[in-house]
Design a protein around this motif. Structure first.
Motif, short mmCIF file in Angstrom:
data_model
loop_
_atom_site.label_atom_id
_atom_site.label_comp_id
_atom_site.label_asym_id
_atom_site.label_seq_id
_atom_site.Cartn_x
_atom_site.Cartn_y
_atom_site.Cartn_z
N HIS A 48 0.81 -1.22 0.00
CA HIS A 48 0.00 0.00 0.00
C HIS A 48 0.85 1.27 0.00
O HIS A 48 0.31 2.36 -0.17
CB HIS A 48 -0.93 0.02 1.22
N TYR A 49 2.13 1.13 0.23
CA TYR A 49 3.01 2.29 0.36
C TYR A 49 3.86 2.49 -0.89
O TYR A 49 4.23 1.53 -1.55
CB TYR A 49 3.95 2.12 1.57
N THR A 50 4.15 3.73 -1.16
CA THR A 50 5.14 4.06 -2.17
C THR A 50 6.29 4.75 -1.45
O THR A 50 6.08 5.46 -0.46
CB THR A 50 4.59 5.01 -3.26
N VAL A 51 7.48 4.51 -1.92
CA VAL A 51 8.65 5.10 -1.30
C VAL A 51 9.37 5.91 -2.36
O VAL A 51 9.64 5.42 -3.46
CB VAL A 51 9.60 4.01 -0.74
N GLU A 52 9.64 7.14 -2.03
CA GLU A 52 10.34 8.02 -2.95
C GLU A 52 11.65 8.42 -2.29
O GLU A 52 11.67 8.88 -1.15
CB GLU A 52 9.50 9.28 -3.22
N ILE A 53 12.73 8.19 -2.99
CA ILE A 53 14.04 8.58 -2.49
C ILE A 53 14.49 9.80 -3.27
O ILE A 53 14.68 9.73 -4.49
CB ILE A 53 15.06 7.44 -2.62
N GLU A 54 14.59 10.91 -2.57
CA GLU A 54 14.99 12.15 -3.23
C GLU A 54 16.48 12.08 -3.54
O GLU A 54 17.28 11.60 -2.74
CB GLU A 54 14.69 13.35 -2.35
N LYS A 55 16.83 12.57 -4.71
CA LYS A 55 18.23 12.59 -5.13
C LYS A 55 18.92 13.79 -4.50
O LYS A 55 18.41 14.90 -4.52
CB LYS A 55 18.34 12.68 -6.65
N THR A 56 20.08 13.55 -3.94
CA THR A 56 20.90 14.63 -3.42
C THR A 56 22.26 14.54 -4.11
O THR A 56 22.70 13.44 -4.47
CB THR A 56 21.09 14.52 -1.90
N PRO A 57 22.93 15.66 -4.28
CA PRO A 57 24.24 15.58 -4.91
C PRO A 57 25.19 14.77 -4.05
O PRO A 57 25.11 14.83 -2.83
CB PRO A 57 24.69 17.04 -5.02
N PRO A 58 26.06 13.97 -4.67
CA PRO A 58 27.03 13.21 -3.89
C PRO A 58 27.89 14.15 -3.06
O PRO A 58 28.13 15.29 -3.46
CB PRO A 58 27.87 12.48 -4.94
N THR A 59 28.35 13.66 -1.92
CA THR A 59 29.18 14.50 -1.07
C THR A 59 30.46 14.85 -1.82
O THR A 59 31.01 14.05 -2.56
CB THR A 59 29.54 13.79 0.25
N GLY A 60 30.88 16.07 -1.64
CA GLY A 60 32.09 16.53 -2.32
C GLY A 60 31.78 17.20 -3.65
O GLY A 60 32.64 17.83 -4.25
N THR A 61 30.54 17.06 -4.14
CA THR A 61 30.16 17.71 -5.38
C THR A 61 29.56 19.06 -5.03
O THR A 61 28.58 19.12 -4.30
CB THR A 61 29.12 16.87 -6.15
N PRO A 62 30.14 20.13 -5.55
CA PRO A 62 29.58 21.44 -5.19
C PRO A 62 28.21 21.63 -5.82
O PRO A 62 27.97 21.22 -6.96
CB PRO A 62 30.59 22.44 -5.75
N ALA A 63 27.32 22.22 -5.05
CA ALA A 63 26.00 22.53 -5.58
C ALA A 63 26.15 23.67 -6.56
O ALA A 63 27.17 24.37 -6.57
CB ALA A 63 25.06 22.91 -4.43
N ALA A 64 25.16 23.86 -7.38
CA ALA A 64 25.22 24.96 -8.36
C ALA A 64 25.43 26.26 -7.60
O ALA A 64 24.68 26.59 -6.69
CB ALA A 64 23.94 25.01 -9.15
N ALA A 65 26.48 26.94 -7.94
CA ALA A 65 26.83 28.16 -7.22
C ALA A 65 25.92 29.29 -7.67
O ALA A 65 25.62 29.43 -8.85
CB ALA A 65 28.29 28.53 -7.48
N ALA A 66 25.52 30.07 -6.70
CA ALA A 66 24.71 31.26 -7.01
C ALA A 66 25.64 32.31 -7.59
O ALA A 66 26.82 32.39 -7.21
CB ALA A 66 24.03 31.76 -5.75
N PRO A 67 25.16 33.12 -8.51
CA PRO A 67 26.03 34.14 -9.07
C PRO A 67 26.45 35.13 -8.00
O PRO A 67 25.70 35.42 -7.07
CB PRO A 67 25.18 34.82 -10.13
N LYS A 68 27.68 35.60 -8.10
CA LYS A 68 28.18 36.59 -7.14
C LYS A 68 27.51 37.93 -7.39
O LYS A 68 27.12 38.23 -8.53
CB LYS A 68 29.69 36.75 -7.30
N PRO A 69 27.32 38.71 -6.36
CA PRO A 69 26.71 40.02 -6.55
C PRO A 69 27.50 40.83 -7.58
O PRO A 69 28.71 40.81 -7.59
CB PRO A 69 26.76 40.67 -5.17
N GLY A 70 26.79 41.50 -8.45
CA GLY A 70 27.41 42.35 -9.44
C GLY A 70 27.77 41.61 -10.72
O GLY A 70 28.32 42.19 -11.62
N THR A 71 27.51 40.27 -10.77
CA THR A 71 27.79 39.51 -11.99
C THR A 71 26.49 38.99 -12.52
O THR A 71 25.50 38.90 -11.83
CB THR A 71 28.75 38.34 -11.74
N SER A 72 26.46 38.60 -13.77
CA SER A 72 25.23 38.06 -14.32
C SER A 72 25.47 36.75 -14.99
O SER A 72 26.50 36.36 -15.36
CB SER A 72 24.56 39.02 -15.30
#
Length: 195
Positions: free
Chosen positions: A171-195
């Motif tokens: 009766h149950y469904t299981v969802e495993i959310e994907k997370t980036p592997p450890t050591g992999t940088p997440a998408a970096a936010a742009p620095k202020p003043g850059t586009s």
């Protein structure tokens, strides 16, 4: 400070255990309309008396029984309030306790017929390594009947619990959310003043 050393945690855990025992052995109050309604049934009173008798080797007198009932009422109120506040959520001790109780419930939920000697002999042959003598020989069933029976019953109980769990699991469904592997940088936010 360790959370599991807190007296409140101990109190809530003991309360949950006692509440579960009363529910399991038919002494719990039947749910009634209204959150603030607690019913003290004859079965609950009997459970309180039996618990007292087991610890004190005698039945409680009227004053002691009234104290036991009031203790149950206090515990029931605090358990309900703790549940409403969500104090039972994400608690590893409570989860483990409830999981264990559910395993026991599943194992006890189906009664199996006593095995025949042929069934026990088949079980003994399939699990011979568990019953061999030190010299490697297998004793006859008649010599170790009680041990084989106990092992067979335990295996049947586990199989029953596993089958019941699989029915519930369907009766149950299981969802495993994907997370980036450890050591992999997440998408970096742009620095202020850059586009």
């Amino acid at each position: 400070m360790k959370w599991y050393r807190e007296p409140l945690v101990h109190f809530l855990l003991i309360g949950a255990v006692l509440f579960g025992i009363f529910k399991l052995w038919g002494g719990a109050a039947t749910p009634a309309p209204g959150r603030y309604h607690i019913v003290i049934t004859p079965g609950l009173i009997k459970n309180l008396q039996v618990g007292f008798q087991l610890s004190d080797k005698r039945l409680p007198n009227d004053q002691e029984l009234a104290g036991l009932i009031e203790g149950y009422v206090r515990e029931e109120i605090l358990v309900r309030e703790a549940h409403d506040l969500g104090l039972d959520q994400d608690d590893l001790l409570i989860r483990s306790h409830l999981s264990g109780k559910m395993e026991n419930y599943l194992q006890d939920s189906v009664e199996t017929a006593p095995p025949t000697d042929d069934q026990l002999q088949t079980y003994l042959q399939k699990n011979a390594a568990n019953f061999q003598r030190p010299d490697g020989t297998l004793p006859p069933l008649a010599e170790i009947h009680a041990g084989v029976l106990a092992a067979w019953e335990a295996a049947q109980s586990r199989a029953t619990a596993n089958a019941a769990y699989e029915k519930i699991r369907a009766h149950y469904t299981v969802e495993i959310e994907k997370t980036p592997p450890t050591g992999t940088p997440a998408a970096a936010a742009p620095k202020p003043g850059t586009s």
